[in-house]
Design an enzyme around this catalytic site. Structure first.
Site, mmCIF file in Angstrom:
data_model
loop_
_atom_site.group_PDB
_atom_site.id
_atom_site.type_symbol
_atom_site.label_atom_id
_atom_site.label_comp_id
_atom_site.label_asym_id
_atom_site.label_seq_id
_atom_site.Cartn_x
_atom_site.Cartn_y
_atom_site.Cartn_z
ATOM 1 N N GLY A 50 -41.653 -104.139 -21.835
ATOM 2 C CA GLY A 50 -42.565 -103.000 -21.774
ATOM 3 C C GLY A 50 -42.426 -102.399 -20.395
ATOM 4 N N GLU A 51 -43.521 -102.352 -19.691
ATOM 5 C CA GLU A 51 -43.502 -101.810 -18.334
ATOM 6 C C GLU A 51 -44.205 -102.825 -17.439
ATOM 7 O OE1 GLU A 51 -42.019 -99.333 -16.776
ATOM 8 O OE2 GLU A 51 -43.068 -100.144 -15.044
ATOM 9 N N SER A 52 -43.437 -103.418 -16.533
ATOM 10 C CA SER A 52 -43.981 -104.542 -15.761
ATOM 11 C C SER A 52 -45.164 -104.141 -14.881
ATOM 12 C CB SER A 52 -42.882 -105.208 -14.933
ATOM 13 O OG SER A 52 -42.196 -104.276 -14.152
ATOM 14 N N CYS A 82 -37.211 -108.995 -20.568
ATOM 15 C CA CYS A 82 -37.097 -107.744 -19.810
ATOM 16 C C CYS A 82 -38.260 -107.575 -18.815
ATOM 17 C CB CYS A 82 -36.950 -106.572 -20.770
ATOM 18 S SG CYS A 82 -36.189 -105.152 -19.979
ATOM 19 N N ARG A 108 -35.051 -104.608 -10.433
ATOM 20 C CA ARG A 108 -35.613 -103.766 -11.510
ATOM 21 C C ARG A 108 -34.747 -102.535 -11.776
ATOM 22 N NH1 ARG A 108 -41.534 -101.706 -10.931
ATOM 23 N NH2 ARG A 108 -41.166 -101.038 -13.071
ATOM 24 N N ILE A 137 -32.703 -102.252 -22.402
ATOM 25 C CA ILE A 137 -33.452 -101.003 -22.271
ATOM 26 C C ILE A 137 -34.015 -100.909 -20.856
ATOM 27 C CG2 ILE A 137 -35.353 -99.626 -23.173
ATOM 28 C CD1 ILE A 137 -35.112 -101.130 -25.772
ATOM 29 N N ARG A 138 -33.440 -100.045 -20.068
ATOM 30 C CA ARG A 138 -33.815 -99.920 -18.653
ATOM 31 C C ARG A 138 -34.103 -101.309 -18.058
ATOM 32 N NH1 ARG A 138 -37.331 -96.019 -14.801
ATOM 33 N NH2 ARG A 138 -35.541 -95.723 -13.453
ATOM 34 N N HIS A 173 -33.368 -107.586 -25.148
ATOM 35 C CA HIS A 173 -34.441 -107.664 -26.158
ATOM 36 C C HIS A 173 -33.948 -108.235 -27.483
ATOM 37 C CE1 HIS A 173 -37.501 -105.084 -24.142
ATOM 38 N NE2 HIS A 173 -36.437 -104.598 -23.524
ATOM 39 N N GLU A 175 -35.637 -109.287 -29.825
ATOM 40 C CA GLU A 175 -36.572 -108.885 -30.897
ATOM 41 C C GLU A 175 -36.226 -107.503 -31.473
ATOM 42 O OE1 GLU A 175 -37.094 -108.722 -27.753
ATOM 43 O OE2 GLU A 175 -38.358 -107.001 -27.239
HETATM 44 N N1 GLN Z 1 -37.932 -101.000 -16.656
HETATM 45 C C1 GLN Z 1 -39.053 -101.811 -17.070
HETATM 46 C C2 GLN Z 1 -39.775 -102.416 -15.866
HETATM 47 O O1 GLN Z 1 -39.237 -102.417 -14.780
HETATM 48 C C3 GLN Z 1 -38.614 -102.909 -18.009
HETATM 49 C C4 GLN Z 1 -38.082 -102.306 -19.285
HETATM 50 C C5 GLN Z 1 -38.202 -103.173 -20.495
HETATM 51 O O2 GLN Z 1 -39.002 -104.107 -20.574
HETATM 52 N N2 GLN Z 1 -37.444 -102.827 -21.480
HETATM 53 O O3 GLN Z 1 -40.831 -102.901 -16.042
#
Ligand code: GLN
Length: 218
Positions: A50-52, A82, A108, A137-138, A173, A175
Site C-alpha cells: 500500500g503506502e508505507s 512491499c 523506497r 508496484i513502485r 506482490h 497476492e
Molecule cells: N511505494 C510505496 C511506499 O513506499 C510501496 C508501494 C507498494 O506497496 N506497492 O510505501
C-alpha cells in the site's frame, strides 16, 4: 495463555482483500486485523502493500505499533509485502525506520514512478520448484541484510525477497498473481499446516493485464 494458531492480515490500508483471498484458497480463514487486541491469537501477520507513510500513520494513530512489536517479540511472525517490507525494515535509506523488526535496509521507490511498475518471472527454489510471476508496484529494493537474514531471491543488484527466523520480506506482490506459493510458504513458516493441494488461484489473472491497459501510448 494465548494460542497462536491463526493468520491475520493488517486491515488498515492497501492490498488487504487480495491476501485474504489467497489465504482462503489455501483453506486458511484469516483474521482481518483492525485493533491490537486481535494479535493475541496470531501465529502470523501479513502487512500488505500500500503506502508505507499512510500505514505507519494509521498504526500510530490507532496505537497498534507498540502492541505489534510486543506480539512479534512473543512469537507472532510477520510477512511484509512491499510497503509492509518497508515498515518492518531496521533501516530505510534517507529516512528513519518504522517498526524495525528485521535487519534489512530498504530503498523506497527504488525503481522509479508508479508507471515504472513491472512484472517478471523467476524461480525461487526455497519457496517453490515452479517458476513464479512477480509483480513490482513502485517497489522498494532491499539493499543490505544483517547476518541473521537469508536471501530468498536476488535479482541484479538488489534483493527482492529475504527472511529471518521471525520475518519474511518481499518487495513484490504475490497476492496480485495467481501463484499461492509465497502464501503457503509463510503459513507453514508460522507452523500451520496447509492441506490444500492448490498451487494457483484459478480465478486470478495477473495484475499486469491491467497495467498494459493503464500504460499511455506515446
Ligand atoms: N511505494 C510505496 C511506499 O513506499 C510501496 C508501494 C507498494 O506497496 N506497492 O510505501
Amino acid at each position: 495463555m494465548t494460542t497462536r494458531n491463526k493468520i491475520g492480515v493488517l486491515d488498515l490500508q492497501g492490498g488487504v482483500h487480495e491476501h485474504i483471498f489467497h489465504l482462503q484458497a489455501l483453506g486458511i480463514e484469516p483474521v482481518r486485523v483492525k485493533v491490537a487486541e486481535q494479535f493475541d491469537d496470531l501465529a502470523g501477520l501479513i502487512l500488505p502493500g500500500g503506502e508505507s507513510t499512510c500505514l505507519i500513520r494509521l498504526l500510530n494513530i490507532f496505537e497498534i505499533a507498540p502492541k505489534l512489536r510486543e506480539a512479534h517479540a512473543q512469537g507472532m511472525k510477520i510477512w511484509g509485502t512491499c510497503a509492509g517490507a518497508i515498515l518492518i525494515a531496521n533501516h530505510i535509506e534517507g529516512d528513519k525506520s518504522q517498526l524495525g523488526l528485521m535487519d534489512i535496509t530498504v530503498s523506497r521507490n527504488a525503481f522509479g514512478y508508479q508507471i515504472d511498475s513491472f512484472n517478471t518471472r523467476v524461480k525461487v527454489p526455497k519457496v517453490t520448484e515452479n517458476e513464479v510471476e512477480l509483480t513490482f508496484i513502485r517497489a522498494p529494493k532491499i539493499t543490505a541484510i544483517g547476518s541473521q537474514v537469508q536471501v530468498l531471491l536476488q535479482i541484479d543488484d538488489y534483493i527482492a525477497a529475504a527472511e529471518s527466523d521471525s520475518c519474511l520480506a518481499t518487495v513484490f506482490h504475490p497476492e496480485l498473481t495467481p501463484s499461492l506459493a509465497f502464501h503457503k510458504y509463510f503459513v507453514e513458516k508460522c507452523g500451520i499446516a496447509v492441506t490444500s493441494e492448490l498451487t494457483e488461484r484459478p480465478d486470478r489473472t495477473s495484475w499486469m493485464k491491467f497495467a498494459r491497459i493503464a500504460k499511455p501510448t506515446v
